[in-house]
Scaffold this motif. Sequence first.
Motif, PDB file in Angstrom:
ATOM      1  N   ASP A   1       0.793  -0.890   0.396  1.00 10.77           N
ATOM      2  CA  ASP A   1      -0.316   0.418  -0.230  1.00 10.77           C
ATOM      3  C   ASP A   1       1.086   1.195   0.258  1.00 10.77           C
ATOM      4  N   ALA A   2       0.554   2.238  -0.159  1.00  8.73           N
ATOM      5  CA  ALA A   2       1.175   4.125  -0.540  1.00  8.73           C
ATOM      6  C   ALA A   2       1.808   3.862   1.533  1.00  8.73           C
ATOM      7  N   HIS A   3       0.984   3.598   2.466  1.00  7.51           N
ATOM      8  CA  HIS A   3       2.091   3.594   3.257  1.00  7.51           C
ATOM      9  C   HIS A   3       3.429   2.962   3.419  1.00  7.51           C
ATOM     10  N   ARG A   4       3.584   1.599   3.213  1.00  7.07           N
ATOM     11  CA  ARG A   4       4.481   0.651   2.759  1.00  7.07           C
ATOM     12  C   ARG A   4       5.458   1.110   1.432  1.00  7.07           C
ATOM     13  N   VAL A   5       5.204   1.973   0.749  1.00  4.50           N
ATOM     14  CA  VAL A   5       5.974   1.964  -0.146  1.00  4.50           C
ATOM     15  C   VAL A   5       7.109   3.273   0.239  1.00  4.50           C
ATOM     16  N   LEU A   6       5.943   3.644   1.049  1.00  2.00           N
ATOM     17  CA  LEU A   6       7.096   5.123   1.110  1.00  2.00           C
ATOM     18  C   LEU A   6       7.466   4.830   3.048  1.00  2.00           C
ATOM     19  N   GLY A   7       7.729   2.944   3.159  1.00  2.00           N
ATOM     20  CA  GLY A   7       8.046   2.373   4.248  1.00  2.00           C
ATOM     21  C   GLY A   7       8.027   3.372   5.425  1.00  2.00           C
ATOM     22  N   LEU A   8       6.505   3.970   5.745  1.00  2.00           N
ATOM     23  CA  LEU A   8       6.293   3.782   6.982  1.00  2.00           C
ATOM     24  C   LEU A   8       4.834   3.298   7.275  1.00  2.00           C
ATOM     25  N   ASP A   9       4.323   3.587   8.706  1.00  2.00           N
ATOM     26  CA  ASP A   9       2.478   3.204   8.790  1.00  2.00           C
ATOM     27  C   ASP A   9       1.272   4.748   8.342  1.00  2.00           C
ATOM     28  N   ASP A  10       0.187   3.994   8.985  1.00  2.00           N
ATOM     29  CA  ASP A  10      -0.527   4.733   8.695  1.00  2.00           C
ATOM     30  C   ASP A  10      -0.513   6.027   9.983  1.00  2.00           C
ATOM     31  N   THR A  11       0.920   5.613  10.827  1.00  2.00           N
ATOM     32  CA  THR A  11       0.215   6.965  12.110  1.00  2.00           C
ATOM     33  C   THR A  11       1.708   7.808  11.717  1.00  2.00           C
ATOM     34  N   ALA A  12       2.273   8.364  10.266  1.00  2.00           N
ATOM     35  CA  ALA A  12       3.594   8.877   9.559  1.00  2.00           C
ATOM     36  C   ALA A  12       3.125   9.787   9.506  1.00  2.00           C
ATOM     37  N   THR A  13       3.374  11.376  10.327  1.00  2.00           N
ATOM     38  CA  THR A  13       3.422  12.441   9.894  1.00  2.00           C
ATOM     39  C   THR A  13       4.072  12.598   8.118  1.00  2.00           C
ATOM     40  N   ILE A  14       2.988  14.175   7.833  1.00  3.66           N
ATOM     41  CA  ILE A  14       3.890  14.191   7.130  1.00  3.66           C
ATOM     42  C   ILE A  14       4.901  14.807   6.349  1.00  3.66           C
ATOM     43  N   THR A  15       5.645  14.889   7.149  1.00  5.54           N
ATOM     44  CA  THR A  15       6.746  15.942   7.526  1.00  5.54           C
ATOM     45  C   THR A  15       7.870  14.385   8.052  1.00  5.54           C
ATOM     46  N   GLU A  16       7.634  12.774   7.290  1.00  3.70           N
ATOM     47  CA  GLU A  16       8.208  11.451   7.984  1.00  3.70           C
ATOM     48  C   GLU A  16       7.959  10.838   6.634  1.00  3.70           C
ATOM     49  N   LEU A  17       6.455  11.480   6.192  1.00  2.00           N
ATOM     50  CA  LEU A  17       5.969  10.580   4.346  1.00  2.00           C
ATOM     51  C   LEU A  17       7.381  11.754   3.510  1.00  2.00           C
ATOM     52  N   ARG A  18       7.541  13.121   3.653  1.00  2.00           N
ATOM     53  CA  ARG A  18       8.107  13.813   3.054  1.00  2.00           C
ATOM     54  C   ARG A  18       9.545  13.206   2.955  1.00  2.00           C
ATOM     55  N   ARG A  19       9.993  12.983   4.079  1.00  2.15           N
ATOM     56  CA  ARG A  19      11.559  12.612   3.891  1.00  2.15           C
ATOM     57  C   ARG A  19      12.369  11.487   3.583  1.00  2.15           C
ATOM     58  N   HIS A  20      10.791  10.621   3.442  1.00  2.00           N
ATOM     59  CA  HIS A  20      11.014   8.669   3.452  1.00  2.00           C
ATOM     60  C   HIS A  20      10.455   9.393   1.461  1.00  2.00           C
ATOM     61  N   MET A  21       9.806  10.056   1.480  1.00  2.34           N
ATOM     62  CA  MET A  21       9.610  10.446   0.110  1.00  2.34           C
ATOM     63  C   MET A  21      10.984  10.523  -0.588  1.00  2.34           C
ATOM     64  N   ALA A  22      11.440  11.712  -0.186  1.00  2.00           N
ATOM     65  CA  ALA A  22      13.109  12.127  -1.164  1.00  2.00           C
ATOM     66  C   ALA A  22      13.962  10.907  -0.985  1.00  2.00           C
ATOM     67  N   TYR A  23      14.190  10.476   0.533  1.00  4.96           N
ATOM     68  CA  TYR A  23      15.533   9.336  -0.215  1.00  4.96           C
ATOM     69  C   TYR A  23      15.163   8.682  -0.970  1.00  4.96           C
ATOM     70  N   LEU A  24      13.827   8.548  -1.077  1.00  5.22           N
ATOM     71  CA  LEU A  24      13.890   7.134  -1.725  1.00  5.22           C
ATOM     72  C   LEU A  24      14.169   7.841  -3.602  1.00  5.22           C
ATOM     73  N   LEU A  25      12.645   9.374  -3.561  1.00  8.14           N
ATOM     74  CA  LEU A  25      13.900   9.309  -4.856  1.00  8.14           C
ATOM     75  C   LEU A  25      14.801   9.930  -5.406  1.00  8.14           C
TER      76      LEU A  25
ATOM     77  N   VAL B   1       6.737   5.612  -6.005  1.00  2.20           N
ATOM     78  CA  VAL B   1       6.695   6.096  -5.685  1.00  2.20           C
ATOM     79  C   VAL B   1       5.762   8.005  -4.902  1.00  2.20           C
ATOM     80  N   LEU B   2       6.452   8.391  -6.061  1.00  3.75           N
ATOM     81  CA  LEU B   2       5.546   9.189  -6.817  1.00  3.75           C
ATOM     82  C   LEU B   2       4.258   9.387  -6.121  1.00  3.75           C
ATOM     83  N   ILE B   3       3.728   8.461  -6.757  1.00  2.31           N
ATOM     84  CA  ILE B   3       1.973   7.805  -6.411  1.00  2.31           C
ATOM     85  C   ILE B   3       1.634   8.043  -5.464  1.00  2.31           C
ATOM     86  N   ALA B   4       2.471   6.978  -4.725  1.00  2.00           N
ATOM     87  CA  ALA B   4       2.650   6.805  -3.286  1.00  2.00           C
ATOM     88  C   ALA B   4       1.985   8.159  -2.390  1.00  2.00           C
ATOM     89  N   TRP B   5       3.375   9.051  -2.661  1.00  2.00           N
ATOM     90  CA  TRP B   5       3.191  10.128  -2.237  1.00  2.00           C
ATOM     91  C   TRP B   5       2.096  10.782  -2.425  1.00  2.00           C
TER      92      TRP B   5
END
Length: 168
Positions: A56-80, A100-104
């Motif tokens: 799912d989208a959270h797992r693609v970014l390496g987080l669970d569904d309790t993650a904040t937008i800042t954590e999501l952005r950080r993980h997306m940046a490292y992946l990209l 990754v971009l679709i999940a983000w």
Amino acid sequence: MRSAPLPPGVLLLLRLAASEFEAEREAGKINNRAPDANREAAIFFIEQILLASNSDAHRVLGLDDTATITELRRHMAYLLRWLHPDLSRDPHKARLAQRVLIAWNELKAGKRAREGQNNFTPHLSRAENSSCRQRALRATRPPSERHTKEWASAAGFASLFRRRIWPL
């Protein structure tokens, strides 16, 4: 393993895949292996577990569904940083970057929708003279009113010129 909860330390794996020097040092202290071996292991985990076809989208970014937008952005940046098509001509990496971009975008839209339900408008909570606030308020005016006010001032004309004419 693909359906199990993510282990701690996923951020370190993302940093290793992105070739961050400090992450290579941290991983070297933990397991006393060569930086290339750690990076290859991190990439293998990310490709097989995070970027699996059923993730799912959270797992693609390496987080669970309790993650904040800042954590999501950080993980997306490292992946990209690792997968970006400009850095590698590998079509497989380009497809992974697209996932990754679709999940983000999916998660970002969901977070914004929830913020909208809470009547939270971050751009209006800034200072009165903030340029972000002025742009946001200008965008809410009807187009005819926007253009007449922009043309009225020299600064507005210059900004309109840069945005509309100069890029051509």
